[in-house]
Enzyme design. Sequence first.
Site, mmCIF file in Angstrom:
data_model
loop_
_atom_site.group_PDB
_atom_site.id
_atom_site.type_symbol
_atom_site.label_atom_id
_atom_site.label_comp_id
_atom_site.label_asym_id
_atom_site.label_seq_id
_atom_site.Cartn_x
_atom_site.Cartn_y
_atom_site.Cartn_z
ATOM 1 N N LYS A 1 -11.749 -9.548 -1.557
ATOM 2 C CA LYS A 1 -11.667 -11.500 -2.860
ATOM 3 C C LYS A 1 -12.560 -11.868 -1.899
ATOM 4 O O LYS A 1 -13.798 -12.023 -3.377
ATOM 5 C CB LYS A 1 -10.305 -11.253 -2.877
ATOM 6 C CG LYS A 1 -9.035 -10.542 -3.255
ATOM 7 C CD LYS A 1 -7.802 -11.437 -3.555
ATOM 8 C CE LYS A 1 -6.930 -10.075 -3.894
ATOM 9 N NZ LYS A 1 -5.626 -11.008 -3.939
ATOM 10 N N GLN B 1 -2.229 -15.886 -1.483
ATOM 11 C CA GLN B 1 -2.291 -14.416 -1.354
ATOM 12 C C GLN B 1 -0.799 -14.105 -0.928
ATOM 13 O O GLN B 1 -0.053 -14.853 0.114
ATOM 14 C CB GLN B 1 -3.183 -13.528 -0.251
ATOM 15 C CG GLN B 1 -2.792 -12.476 -0.417
ATOM 16 C CD GLN B 1 -3.498 -11.143 -1.383
ATOM 17 O OE1 GLN B 1 -4.109 -11.599 -1.817
ATOM 18 N NE2 GLN B 1 -2.710 -10.567 -1.696
ATOM 19 N N ASP C 1 -5.059 -16.153 -11.074
ATOM 20 C CA ASP C 1 -3.757 -14.757 -10.622
ATOM 21 C C ASP C 1 -3.366 -13.951 -11.888
ATOM 22 O O ASP C 1 -2.722 -13.206 -12.202
ATOM 23 C CB ASP C 1 -3.692 -15.492 -9.516
ATOM 24 C CG ASP C 1 -3.083 -14.126 -8.284
ATOM 25 O OD1 ASP C 1 -4.126 -13.180 -8.339
ATOM 26 O OD2 ASP C 1 -2.865 -14.016 -7.271
HETATM 27 N N1 GUN Z 1 0.415 -9.939 -3.712
HETATM 28 C C1 GUN Z 1 0.048 -8.569 -3.910
HETATM 29 N N2 GUN Z 1 -0.756 -8.106 -5.425
HETATM 30 C C2 GUN Z 1 -1.283 -9.669 -5.149
HETATM 31 C C3 GUN Z 1 -2.018 -10.164 -6.361
HETATM 32 O O1 GUN Z 1 -2.920 -9.154 -7.077
HETATM 33 N N3 GUN Z 1 -2.263 -11.325 -5.895
HETATM 34 C C4 GUN Z 1 -1.381 -12.400 -4.960
HETATM 35 N N4 GUN Z 1 -2.179 -13.106 -4.678
HETATM 36 N N5 GUN Z 1 -1.023 -11.985 -4.318
HETATM 37 C C5 GUN Z 1 -1.043 -10.954 -4.361
#
Ligand code: GUN
Length: 285
Positions: free
Chosen positions: A53, A97, A120
Amino acid sequence: MARIIDGKKIALSIRQELKNDVAELEQQKQVVPGLAVVLVGLDPASQVYVRMKKKACAEVGITSFSHELSSETSEVELLKLIDQLNQDPMVHGILVQLPLPSQIDESKIIEAISPAKDVDGFHPYSAGQLMTGGPGFWPCTPWGVMELLRVEGVDPKGKSAVVIGRSNIVGKPVAMMLLAAHATVTICHSRTPDLAAVVRQADIVVAAVGRPRMVKGDWIKEGATVIDVGTNRLDDGSLCGDVDFVAASERAAAISPSPGGVGPMTIAMLVKNTIVSAKKSCGLA
Ligand code: GUN
């Protein structure tokens, strides 16, 4: 043989377009989009996702503010950081995350993020806006699924869509998006009797269960579009999706592989949400 939906290529072209948006925003408003990336603990998969990311942000010209916290971090400490990030004008998006260590209540953290920075799309406000068709951030993975369908020219309107999985992150929101796009939507899960028979009715299959190759080739209707959201690590260290790709390719008209399908799209949509948030902060979106 099915057409392969190349998520990697589609995501790359989205990121290239977004690069121009970032340059334009800086030129017009002297604003550089900023994403705060919060990682708590040392989960190896989360470390990989966070690294990807941040790399995607750097590529398009977004500043990422990295906060890597120990696995002992308390809920109060994390809430304090979220509060600071909510108030920081350089930060347009906040990404925490998941999963978080067990001493931290995930929903408390998600609810503490300002909906204006919820790139998100996990905040209940964002989820409610998706449900009711109002403006708000869409969660990145399901939005990525919809983008794959759009780019591939698969219009959900009037089609039967079957979503396997009912998570808040993928199953439920993608079902809402497909419904908004006028599909007839069925959400299946572990208690669905005769899952194979339900999937056989589907013009569009979205598999998001997290079980390696659970969806068998003979479950797929001839000519269906199959989107595989699963990324499962096998004992030998390799990755595979929720769909038996080789067998399903014999029947589907189009299929997204995993890896190389939805994964790169999730990141592209996160980048897009962050840019939209930055634009909104200066009255441009
Ligand atoms: N954990 C698994 N998928 C995601 C996601 O799309 N965003 C975040 N923040 N955590 C995750």
